[in-house]
Design a protein around this motif. Structure first.
Motif, PDB file in Angstrom:
ATOM      1  N   ASN A 261       6.822  -2.272  -5.838  1.00  0.00           N
ATOM      2  CA  ASN A 261       7.097  -3.674  -5.475  1.00  0.00           C
ATOM      3  C   ASN A 261       7.070  -4.634  -6.658  1.00  0.00           C
ATOM      4  N   ASP A 262       6.256  -4.359  -7.650  1.00  0.00           N
ATOM      5  CA  ASP A 262       6.132  -5.285  -8.774  1.00  0.00           C
ATOM      6  C   ASP A 262       6.783  -4.776 -10.052  1.00  0.00           C
ATOM      7  N   SER A 263       6.930  -3.468 -10.189  1.00  0.00           N
ATOM      8  CA  SER A 263       7.489  -2.938 -11.438  1.00  0.00           C
ATOM      9  C   SER A 263       8.916  -2.429 -11.246  1.00  0.00           C
ATOM     10  N   VAL A 264       9.101  -1.415 -10.376  1.00  0.00           N
ATOM     11  CA  VAL A 264      10.453  -0.849 -10.192  1.00  0.00           C
ATOM     12  C   VAL A 264      11.405  -1.871  -9.565  1.00  0.00           C
ATOM     13  N   VAL A 265      10.869  -2.923  -8.938  1.00  0.00           N
ATOM     14  CA  VAL A 265      11.736  -4.000  -8.419  1.00  0.00           C
ATOM     15  C   VAL A 265      12.694  -4.486  -9.508  1.00  0.00           C
ATOM     16  N   HIS A 266      12.246  -4.492 -10.766  1.00  0.00           N
ATOM     17  CA  HIS A 266      13.122  -4.907 -11.871  1.00  0.00           C
ATOM     18  C   HIS A 266      14.295  -3.938 -12.047  1.00  0.00           C
ATOM     19  N   GLU A 267      14.017  -2.629 -11.928  1.00  0.00           N
ATOM     20  CA  GLU A 267      15.130  -1.669 -12.060  1.00  0.00           C
ATOM     21  C   GLU A 267      16.071  -1.774 -10.871  1.00  0.00           C
TER      22      GLU A 267
ATOM     23  N   PHE B 180      14.394 -12.552 -12.058  1.00  0.00           N
ATOM     24  CA  PHE B 180      14.741 -11.272 -12.688  1.00  0.00           C
ATOM     25  C   PHE B 180      15.280 -11.566 -14.086  1.00  0.00           C
ATOM     26  N   MET B 181      14.331 -11.624 -15.053  1.00  0.00           N
ATOM     27  CA  MET B 181      14.690 -12.118 -16.390  1.00  0.00           C
ATOM     28  C   MET B 181      15.498 -11.130 -17.202  1.00  0.00           C
ATOM     29  N   ARG B 182      15.479  -9.841 -16.790  1.00  0.00           N
ATOM     30  CA  ARG B 182      16.178  -8.874 -17.640  1.00  0.00           C
ATOM     31  C   ARG B 182      17.664  -9.160 -17.735  1.00  0.00           C
TER      32      ARG B 182
ATOM     33  N   GLU C 259       9.361 -16.450  -9.107  1.00  0.00           N
ATOM     34  CA  GLU C 259       9.108 -15.191  -9.812  1.00  0.00           C
ATOM     35  C   GLU C 259       9.321 -14.023  -8.844  1.00  0.00           C
ATOM     36  N   LYS C 260       9.655 -12.851  -9.384  1.00  0.00           N
ATOM     37  CA  LYS C 260       9.816 -11.676  -8.549  1.00  0.00           C
ATOM     38  C   LYS C 260       8.450 -11.198  -8.101  1.00  0.00           C
ATOM     39  N   PRO C 261       8.334 -10.501  -6.958  1.00  0.00           N
ATOM     40  CA  PRO C 261       9.375 -10.303  -5.954  1.00  0.00           C
ATOM     41  C   PRO C 261       9.567 -11.590  -5.151  1.00  0.00           C
TER      42      PRO C 261
ATOM     43  N   GLY D 169      -6.638  -4.475  -9.383  1.00  0.00           N
ATOM     44  CA  GLY D 169      -6.009  -4.703  -8.077  1.00  0.00           C
ATOM     45  C   GLY D 169      -4.556  -4.258  -8.008  1.00  0.00           C
ATOM     46  N   PHE D 170      -4.024  -3.620  -9.036  1.00  0.00           N
ATOM     47  CA  PHE D 170      -2.627  -3.161  -9.029  1.00  0.00           C
ATOM     48  C   PHE D 170      -2.564  -1.855  -8.230  1.00  0.00           C
ATOM     49  N   THR D 171      -1.995  -1.948  -7.024  1.00  0.00           N
ATOM     50  CA  THR D 171      -2.020  -0.804  -6.098  1.00  0.00           C
ATOM     51  C   THR D 171      -0.873   0.164  -6.359  1.00  0.00           C
TER      52      THR D 171
ATOM     53  N   GLN E 153      13.549   3.927 -18.435  1.00  0.00           N
ATOM     54  CA  GLN E 153      12.118   4.124 -18.704  1.00  0.00           C
ATOM     55  C   GLN E 153      11.436   2.757 -18.593  1.00  0.00           C
ATOM     56  N   HIS E 154      10.355   2.705 -17.853  1.00  0.00           N
ATOM     57  CA  HIS E 154       9.613   1.449 -17.667  1.00  0.00           C
ATOM     58  C   HIS E 154       8.141   1.788 -17.847  1.00  0.00           C
ATOM     59  N   ARG E 155       7.605   1.388 -18.994  1.00  0.00           N
ATOM     60  CA  ARG E 155       6.225   1.789 -19.335  1.00  0.00           C
ATOM     61  C   ARG E 155       5.390   0.570 -19.679  1.00  0.00           C
ATOM     62  N   ASN E 156       4.240   0.479 -19.048  1.00  0.00           N
ATOM     63  CA  ASN E 156       3.262  -0.588 -19.323  1.00  0.00           C
ATOM     64  C   ASN E 156       2.044   0.064 -19.973  1.00  0.00           C
ATOM     65  N   PRO E 157       1.328  -0.688 -20.821  1.00  0.00           N
ATOM     66  CA  PRO E 157       0.132  -0.097 -21.437  1.00  0.00           C
ATOM     67  C   PRO E 157      -0.976   0.198 -20.414  1.00  0.00           C
TER      68      PRO E 157
ATOM     69  N   GLY F  54       3.404  -6.350 -24.543  1.00  0.00           N
ATOM     70  CA  GLY F  54       3.546  -6.678 -23.122  1.00  0.00           C
ATOM     71  C   GLY F  54       4.892  -7.309 -22.837  1.00  0.00           C
ATOM     72  N   PHE F  55       5.110  -7.665 -21.546  1.00  0.00           N
ATOM     73  CA  PHE F  55       6.429  -8.201 -21.182  1.00  0.00           C
ATOM     74  C   PHE F  55       6.688  -9.585 -21.761  1.00  0.00           C
ATOM     75  N   GLU F  56       5.623 -10.373 -22.033  1.00  0.00           N
ATOM     76  CA  GLU F  56       5.846 -11.704 -22.601  1.00  0.00           C
ATOM     77  C   GLU F  56       6.558 -11.590 -23.959  1.00  0.00           C
TER      78      GLU F  56
ATOM     79  N   GLY G 189       1.728   0.938 -25.369  1.00  0.00           N
ATOM     80  CA  GLY G 189       2.356  -0.382 -25.472  1.00  0.00           C
ATOM     81  C   GLY G 189       3.319  -0.578 -24.328  1.00  0.00           C
ATOM     82  N   TYR G 190       4.224  -1.556 -24.458  1.00  0.00           N
ATOM     83  CA  TYR G 190       5.171  -1.904 -23.395  1.00  0.00           C
ATOM     84  C   TYR G 190       6.567  -1.449 -23.803  1.00  0.00           C
ATOM     85  N   GLU G 191       7.251  -0.781 -22.899  1.00  0.00           N
ATOM     86  CA  GLU G 191       8.604  -0.337 -23.205  1.00  0.00           C
ATOM     87  C   GLU G 191       9.476  -0.382 -21.961  1.00  0.00           C
TER      88      GLU G 191
HETATM   89  C1  ISE Z   1       5.015  -7.200 -13.997  1.00  0.00           C
HETATM   90  O1  ISE Z   1       4.716  -7.933 -12.834  1.00  0.00           O
HETATM   91  C2  ISE Z   1       6.386  -7.508 -14.472  1.00  0.00           C
HETATM   92  O2  ISE Z   1       7.147  -8.214 -13.870  1.00  0.00           O
HETATM   93  C3  ISE Z   1       6.809  -6.764 -15.674  1.00  0.00           C
HETATM   94  O3  ISE Z   1       8.099  -7.087 -16.079  1.00  0.00           O
HETATM   95  C4  ISE Z   1       6.734  -5.295 -15.380  1.00  0.00           C
HETATM   96  O4  ISE Z   1       7.050  -4.549 -16.521  1.00  0.00           O
HETATM   97  C5  ISE Z   1       5.338  -4.897 -14.915  1.00  0.00           C
HETATM   98  O5  ISE Z   1       5.330  -3.542 -14.609  1.00  0.00           O
HETATM   99  C6  ISE Z   1       4.918  -5.718 -13.699  1.00  0.00           C
HETATM  100  O6  ISE Z   1       3.606  -5.414 -13.357  1.00  0.00           O
END
Ligand code: ISE
Length: 335
Positions: free
Chosen positions: A170-176, A124-126, A95-97, A162-164, A153-157, A270-272, A233-235
């Motif tokens: 490191n955990d979100s923009v890593v996907h972009e 990197f499932m996208r 899983e990322k990262p 513990g999300f710093t 645009q990357h939006r989480n609800p 959510g992302f699931e 929501g998640y977008e």
């Molecule tokens: C989460 O770890 C993910 O990988 C999600 O795809 C992302 O949208 C979220 O921001 C991360 O926290």
């Protein structure tokens, strides 16, 4: 032949992958589930014949019944498991990262190069989302001329405990970072992060939202709005500007309903849900390739390159400057 997978980490993503492998994926079975919280591992294997619950990753890696590993622990725990799984020369879905910083990711690349074959696929499932794939081919085939800019645009609800502030990068923009490299086929050369007006809904220590500005080798400019406490929501969406047109992906999907004098639809929570189909294709692609001795998606090099972007991004968060991304030369194994 069947992959007998040890899933390390039975948290949100691990539990999702366990269900996926046991219900929908062909050619793979869950052989073991590892979690420091043994009760969580036991709950995760319920109803899965032949699977064992363990509290220690080494035990799973030394288990003769295991011939593949899926790593779904928090990122800072990946390095040790990756090195041990590489030493066993078995297929790995991480899983990322890949790891949280460029130096430790480079160690993984070096270990894989020393092994002499690609064993690591990064989650990197996208890349496996149908609309991402379509936009990727529009870009590569120059269907609308040259790609000029990408707006993400990357939006989480909300964020888990513990999300710093660094994890926004490191955990979100890593996907972009990965998506932009996937779309353009180029490396990212610099990262800047602007911190503007912040929401009161973020936990203390987190500045949310943030605006991340990037450029690629040929000068494609990209921007990311990362907004992780957006409530609604998640977008995840992208608009791409070309010489001959504009393409948008990831917008709202049907059913579009009109009732009682109102119109509307549902936002994915959510992302699931948003990437459920993409995760299925991703894991099937990994299994199919692993059974032939290869990988079926993003590599350890992609993990390393995005880790270098993250490192630049975290520095940019702190100093507000445009920070260059430094990469070692790409080993032949990944060319
Ligand atoms: C989460 O770890 C993910 O990988 C999600 O795809 C992302 O949208 C979220 O921001 C991360 O926290």
């Amino acid at each position: 032949e069947t992959l007998r997978v040890a899933v390390i980490g039975a948290g949100r993503m691990g539990a999702d992958h366990i269900q996926r492998i046991s219900k929908r994926i062909h050619g793979a079975e869950v052989a073991a589930v590892v979690d420091v919280d043994l009760a969580r591992a036991q709950a995760a294997i319920e109803g899965i014949p032949g699977a064992v619950a363990l509290a220690d990753a080494d035990e799973a890696l030394n288990n003769g019944d295991v011939n593949a590993v899926l790593i779904a622990t928090p990122g800072f725990l990946h390095e040790d498991i990756l090195l041990k799984a590489l030493a066993r020369d078995i297929p790995i879905l991480c899983e990322k990262p890949l790891t949280p910083d460029a130096a430790s990711s480079w160690k993984i690349v070096e270990a894989e190069v020393a092994l002499g074959r690609q064993r690591i696929q990064v989650g990197f499932m996208r890349r496996f989302d149908a609309e991402y794939a379509t936009l990727g081919s529009i870009i590569r085939n120059h269907e609308l001329g040259e790609l000029l800019m990408l707006h993400h645009q990357h939006r989480n609800p909300s964020t888990p405990e513990g999300f710093t502030n660094e994890m926004l990068i490191n955990d979100s923009v890593v996907h972009e970072f990965d998506a932009i490299r996937f779309f353009t086929g180029e490396e990212i050369t610099s990262v800047q992060v602007r911190l503007g007006k912040a929401t009161k809904n973020a936990p203390s220590g987190q500045h949310d939202p943030q605006h991340v500005l990037l450029e690629t080798e040929s000068g494609v400019l990209a921007d990311v709005e990362i907004y992780v406490n957006a409530k609604f929501g998640y977008e995840v969406a992208t608009q791409a500007s070309f010489e001959d047109g504009i393409v948008s992906i990831g917008g709202d999907k049907g059913p579009y309903t009109r009732s009682s004098g109102r119109w509307g639809g549902n936002v994915t929570p959510g992302f699931e849900e948003r990437f459920g189909a993409a995760y299925d294709v991703e894991i099937q692609s990994w299994v199919d390739a692993a059974l032939k001795g290869g990988i079926g998606g993003p590599s350890a090099w992609d993990g390393y390159a995005t880790a270098a972007c993250c490192e630049a991004g975290v520095e940019a968060q702190k100093n507000g400057e445009k920070v260059a991304v430094k990469l070692a030369p790409k080993p032949d194994l990944y060319k």
